[in-house]
Design a protein around this motif. Structure first.
Motif, short mmCIF file in Angstrom:
data_model
loop_
_atom_site.label_atom_id
_atom_site.label_comp_id
_atom_site.label_asym_id
_atom_site.label_seq_id
_atom_site.Cartn_x
_atom_site.Cartn_y
_atom_site.Cartn_z
N LEU A 58 -3.73 28.95 3.68
CA LEU A 58 -3.31 27.70 4.31
C LEU A 58 -2.02 27.19 3.67
O LEU A 58 -1.76 27.41 2.49
N ARG A 59 -1.24 26.47 4.46
CA ARG A 59 -0.04 25.78 3.97
C ARG A 59 -0.09 24.35 4.47
O ARG A 59 -0.56 24.10 5.59
N PHE A 60 0.39 23.42 3.66
CA PHE A 60 0.39 22.04 4.12
C PHE A 60 1.73 21.36 3.86
O PHE A 60 2.58 21.87 3.14
N GLY A 61 1.90 20.21 4.49
CA GLY A 61 3.02 19.33 4.23
C GLY A 61 2.47 17.95 3.90
O GLY A 61 1.52 17.49 4.54
N VAL A 62 3.05 17.29 2.88
CA VAL A 62 2.59 15.98 2.45
C VAL A 62 3.77 15.02 2.43
O VAL A 62 4.83 15.35 1.87
N GLY A 63 3.60 13.86 3.04
CA GLY A 63 4.62 12.82 3.01
C GLY A 63 4.05 11.54 2.42
O GLY A 63 2.93 11.15 2.76
N VAL A 67 9.58 22.43 2.76
CA VAL A 67 8.98 22.08 1.47
C VAL A 67 7.58 21.54 1.75
O VAL A 67 7.22 21.28 2.90
N ASP A 68 6.81 21.33 0.68
CA ASP A 68 5.43 20.89 0.91
C ASP A 68 5.16 19.44 0.52
O ASP A 68 4.09 18.91 0.85
N LEU A 69 6.11 18.78 -0.16
CA LEU A 69 5.83 17.42 -0.64
C LEU A 69 7.11 16.59 -0.71
O LEU A 69 8.01 16.90 -1.50
N LEU A 70 7.18 15.56 0.13
CA LEU A 70 8.34 14.67 0.16
C LEU A 70 7.90 13.23 -0.09
O LEU A 70 6.85 12.80 0.37
N VAL A 71 8.74 12.49 -0.82
CA VAL A 71 8.54 11.06 -1.01
C VAL A 71 9.81 10.34 -0.59
O VAL A 71 10.89 10.93 -0.55
N VAL A 109 0.85 -1.19 0.00
CA VAL A 109 0.00 0.00 0.00
C VAL A 109 0.89 1.24 0.00
O VAL A 109 1.97 1.25 0.60
N THR A 110 0.44 2.27 -0.68
CA THR A 110 1.11 3.57 -0.63
C THR A 110 0.27 4.49 0.24
O THR A 110 -0.94 4.60 0.06
N MET A 111 0.94 5.12 1.20
CA MET A 111 0.26 5.97 2.18
C MET A 111 0.64 7.43 1.99
O MET A 111 1.82 7.74 1.80
N LEU A 112 -0.34 8.29 2.05
CA LEU A 112 -0.14 9.73 1.90
C LEU A 112 -0.65 10.42 3.16
O LEU A 112 -1.83 10.32 3.49
N PHE A 113 0.25 11.08 3.87
CA PHE A 113 -0.13 11.90 5.03
C PHE A 113 -0.07 13.37 4.62
O PHE A 113 0.90 13.81 3.99
N ALA A 114 -1.10 14.13 4.99
CA ALA A 114 -1.11 15.57 4.75
C ALA A 114 -1.51 16.27 6.03
O ALA A 114 -2.44 15.83 6.72
N ASP A 115 -0.82 17.36 6.33
CA ASP A 115 -1.09 18.09 7.57
C ASP A 115 -0.95 19.58 7.30
O ASP A 115 -0.04 20.00 6.56
#
Length: 259
Positions: free
Chosen positions: A171-176, A217-221, A76-82
């Motif tokens: 708004l600003r978010f971070g996604v992992g 940054v806003d998006l990391l993999v 499974v690929t999981m995406l967290f956003a906050d």
């Protein structure tokens, strides 16, 4: 003559009784159809309400399979956003305004995720968890997750324009994003349960989302995701970082966009 009259009378009574039975049968059928339609409407309403709390595809599978939703190991690929700084923002805004902003934000993010074959399994405060490949095998789940995140970035920019017009803070978010083998299934009790995943990869995904603040940054993999992607994305390697629960530093990449 008298006998004929009696037979005619009896026949008329019989036909009249038959007519009454037919009429009653039609009325009963009409009532039954109305009850069935009302029941269908009620079930549809319940399903719509249920889908507010459980992903629609989960509801459909539970409806079709009953309790036959056996847990299983799957990739499974999981995406967290906050959201960044939203807690401080809540202290300055009216509660109704705060909830309205958050609900609209979640609506935009969920739509972007759904369009790329993911589903949001839970909201936690101002954060969300989305899964790709959890409901059924998806060989393109890593790509789908990154495409969803890029669309989330674009959706947030459009939503921020709306907030500016209303004189509200942006708004600003971070996604992992991370992937790996987890146990997927319905988790909880008979009174309260949800479809989710459990395992170490989900912890890593959460830690990667936390690194977005560190690197601003806003998006990391992760490296795991990078290996699963094709060359349509522009990735910038970040400095390896230690995260909680890992003995070795993990390599992450900032997703600049599509080539």
């Amino acid at each position: 003559m008298a006998l004929a009259w009696v037979l005619a009378a009896l026949g008329a009574i019989a036909l009249s009784g038959l007519g009454v039975l037919v009429l009653l049968g039609r009325r009963q059928n009409d009532q039954l159809e109305k009850l069935l339609l009302a029941a269908d409407d009620k079930l549809e309403q319940l399903q719509r309400q249920f889908e507010r709390f459980v992903p629609a595809d989960v509801v459909e599978r539970l409806t079709n399979a009953g309790d036959a939703f056996a847990p299983e190991r799957r990739r499974v690929t999981m995406l967290f956003a906050d959201l960044r700084g939203f807690t401080a923002l809540c202290d300055r805004l009216d509660p109704g305004v705060t909830v309205g902003i958050l609900n609209d934000y979640f609506r935009h993010m969920t739509a972007a995720i759904t369009r790329h074959h993911g589903h949001v399994t839970e909201f936690v405060g101002d954060g969300l968890l989305a899964l790709f490949g959890a409901m059924e095998p998806n060989p393109w789940q890593a790509r789908d997750a990154v495409l969803a995140a890029l669309e989330m970035r674009a959706e947030l920019a459009r939503y921020n324009a709306t907030l500016r017009e209303k004189g509200l803070p942006e708004l600003r978010f971070g996604v992992g994003i991370h992937g790996g083998e987890v146990v997927a299934g319905v988790i909880g009790t008979a009174g309260l349960s949800k479809f989710s995943v459990t395992g170490d990869p989900i912890n890593v995904a959460s830690r990667v989302e936390g690194l977005t603040s560190k690197y601003e940054v806003d998006l990391l993999v992760t490296e795991d995701i990078r290996r699963a992607l094709d060359d349509q994305f522009r990735l910038r390697p970040m400095q390896p970082a230690m995260v909680k629960g890992k003995a070795e530093p993990i390599q992450t990449y900032f997703v600049e966009g599509k080539k």
